[in-house]
Design a protein around this motif. Structure first.
Motif, PDB file in Angstrom:
ATOM      1  N   THR A 121      11.392  -4.459  -5.818  1.00 44.16           N
ATOM      2  CA  THR A 121      10.350  -3.428  -5.765  1.00 44.16           C
ATOM      3  C   THR A 121      11.038  -2.070  -5.821  1.00 44.16           C
ATOM      4  O   THR A 121      12.268  -1.995  -5.842  1.00 44.16           O
ATOM      5  N   LEU A 139       7.810  -7.750  -7.879  1.00 41.27           N
ATOM      6  CA  LEU A 139       6.590  -7.263  -7.240  1.00 41.27           C
ATOM      7  C   LEU A 139       5.971  -6.144  -8.077  1.00 41.27           C
ATOM      8  O   LEU A 139       6.587  -5.099  -8.264  1.00 41.27           O
ATOM      9  N   LEU A 149       5.932  -2.082   2.153  1.00 48.55           N
ATOM     10  CA  LEU A 149       6.129  -3.418   2.734  1.00 48.55           C
ATOM     11  C   LEU A 149       6.425  -3.324   4.231  1.00 48.55           C
ATOM     12  O   LEU A 149       6.163  -4.260   4.987  1.00 48.55           O
ATOM     13  N   ASN A 153       0.439  -1.225   3.179  1.00 47.52           N
ATOM     14  CA  ASN A 153       0.252  -2.368   2.260  1.00 47.52           C
ATOM     15  C   ASN A 153      -1.129  -3.009   2.424  1.00 47.52           C
ATOM     16  O   ASN A 153      -1.416  -4.011   1.787  1.00 47.52           O
ATOM     17  N   ASP A 194       4.653 -11.331  -8.302  1.00 50.23           N
ATOM     18  CA  ASP A 194       3.751 -11.205  -7.151  1.00 50.23           C
ATOM     19  C   ASP A 194       3.695 -12.520  -6.362  1.00 50.23           C
ATOM     20  O   ASP A 194       4.216 -13.549  -6.810  1.00 50.23           O
ATOM     21  N   GLY A 250       7.676   0.856  -2.724  1.00 54.23           N
ATOM     22  CA  GLY A 250       7.332  -0.517  -2.348  1.00 54.23           C
ATOM     23  C   GLY A 250       8.006  -0.918  -1.046  1.00 54.23           C
ATOM     24  O   GLY A 250       7.400  -1.581  -0.197  1.00 54.23           O
ATOM     25  N   SER A 257       4.081   2.305  -5.830  1.00 50.99           N
ATOM     26  CA  SER A 257       4.994   1.156  -5.960  1.00 50.99           C
ATOM     27  C   SER A 257       4.760   0.360  -7.245  1.00 50.99           C
ATOM     28  O   SER A 257       5.425  -0.669  -7.453  1.00 50.99           O
ATOM     29  N   CYS A 258       3.869   0.818  -8.116  1.00 53.29           N
ATOM     30  CA  CYS A 258       3.522   0.011  -9.303  1.00 53.29           C
ATOM     31  C   CYS A 258       4.663  -0.059 -10.310  1.00 53.29           C
ATOM     32  O   CYS A 258       5.132   0.960 -10.827  1.00 53.29           O
ATOM     33  N   HIS A 281      -0.837   2.852  -7.412  1.00 52.46           N
ATOM     34  CA  HIS A 281      -0.050   3.031  -6.191  1.00 52.46           C
ATOM     35  C   HIS A 281       1.367   3.438  -6.618  1.00 52.46           C
ATOM     36  O   HIS A 281       1.812   3.033  -7.700  1.00 52.46           O
ATOM     37  N   HIS A 315       3.343  -4.400  -7.240  1.00 52.84           N
ATOM     38  CA  HIS A 315       3.075  -3.338  -6.268  1.00 52.84           C
ATOM     39  C   HIS A 315       2.828  -3.991  -4.910  1.00 52.84           C
ATOM     40  O   HIS A 315       2.574  -5.188  -4.821  1.00 52.84           O
ATOM     41  N   ALA A 316       2.906  -3.148  -3.869  1.00 53.11           N
ATOM     42  CA  ALA A 316       2.919  -3.693  -2.509  1.00 53.11           C
ATOM     43  C   ALA A 316       1.546  -3.624  -1.844  1.00 53.11           C
ATOM     44  O   ALA A 316       1.413  -3.127  -0.725  1.00 53.11           O
TER      45      ALA A 316
END
Ligand SMILES: [Zn+2]
Length: 197
Positions: free
Chosen positions: A76, A51, A84, A90, A29, A80, A134-135, A132, A53-54
């Motif tokens: 990501t 990352l 982004l 985001n 992150d 993600g 994107s996790c 989320h 998550h975003a």
């Protein structure tokens, strides 16, 4: 490998730095990365960002990081990449600095992916959606970086756009299994007033 982290100014999220003496460093992150690097007292180049998550509190340092190291890679998943690209997704549009990141810095990874960090050291990728889409959770050796998919003592937040209670519960049980015998590094400072698990 050394590990250090900083408590960020936004929502007490954490940014981690993984390093080897004389080698380029990696972040998990990206918040107040300048402070984190200053804290380590070493002049290292950041090679990439894993990352979790975003969301804004985990990405707001990316624009300045990419200005400093234009070749830095950001790992990501597909969700993600989409987030982004959108200050709405985001959540940065609710802050003072809308963030849009697209293009060649982004590297898409998914479940089972392996990212070489240092000679003999890699990060293994696990998709852990629920907070989320994107996790991602990253395992580096016996360390597990869970982002907001698991913060000891906290309920996973599933009320933001893209949140999903059922997926969060599934991800949580996977993470708890993986966490056995491993060191856990979540995406936020732990609340000192609450007991942690
Ligand atoms: Zn967060």
């Amino acid at each position: 490998m050394t590990l250090s982290w900083v408590e960020n100014r936004v929502f007490s999220s954490r940014t981690y730095l993984l390093g080897l003496p004389g080698e380029a460093a990696w972040l998990v992150d990206c918040g107040c990365w300048e402070r984190l690097l200053a804290q380590t007292g070493r002049d290292v180049a950041v090679q990439g960002v894993l990352l979790t998550h975003a969301h804004y509190d985990h990405i707001y340092g990316l624009p300045t990081l990419l200005a400093r190291w234009p070749d830095c890679r950001i790992f990501t998943n597909i969700a993600g990449v989409a987030a982004l690209a959108s200050p709405k997704s985001n959540m940065s549009r609710y802050h003072e600095d809308p963030i849009t990141i697209t293009g060649e810095n982004l590297v898409v990874v998914g479940e089972g992916g392996r990212i070489p960090l240092f000679p003999g050291v890699e990060a293994e990728v696990f998709e852990t959606p629920g907070h989320h889409p994107s996790c991602l959770t990253f395992r580096v050796g016996e360390r597990l970086f869970t982002g907001d998919a698991f913060i000891p003592g906290e309920k996973v937040v599933t009320t933001l756009p893209g949140g999903d209670k059922v997926l969060a519960a599934d991800s949580l049980s996977r993470i708890l299994k993986m966490a056995e015998g491993r060191e856990l590094y979540p995406g936020h400072e732990l609340r000192k007033t609450k007991s942690t698990i």
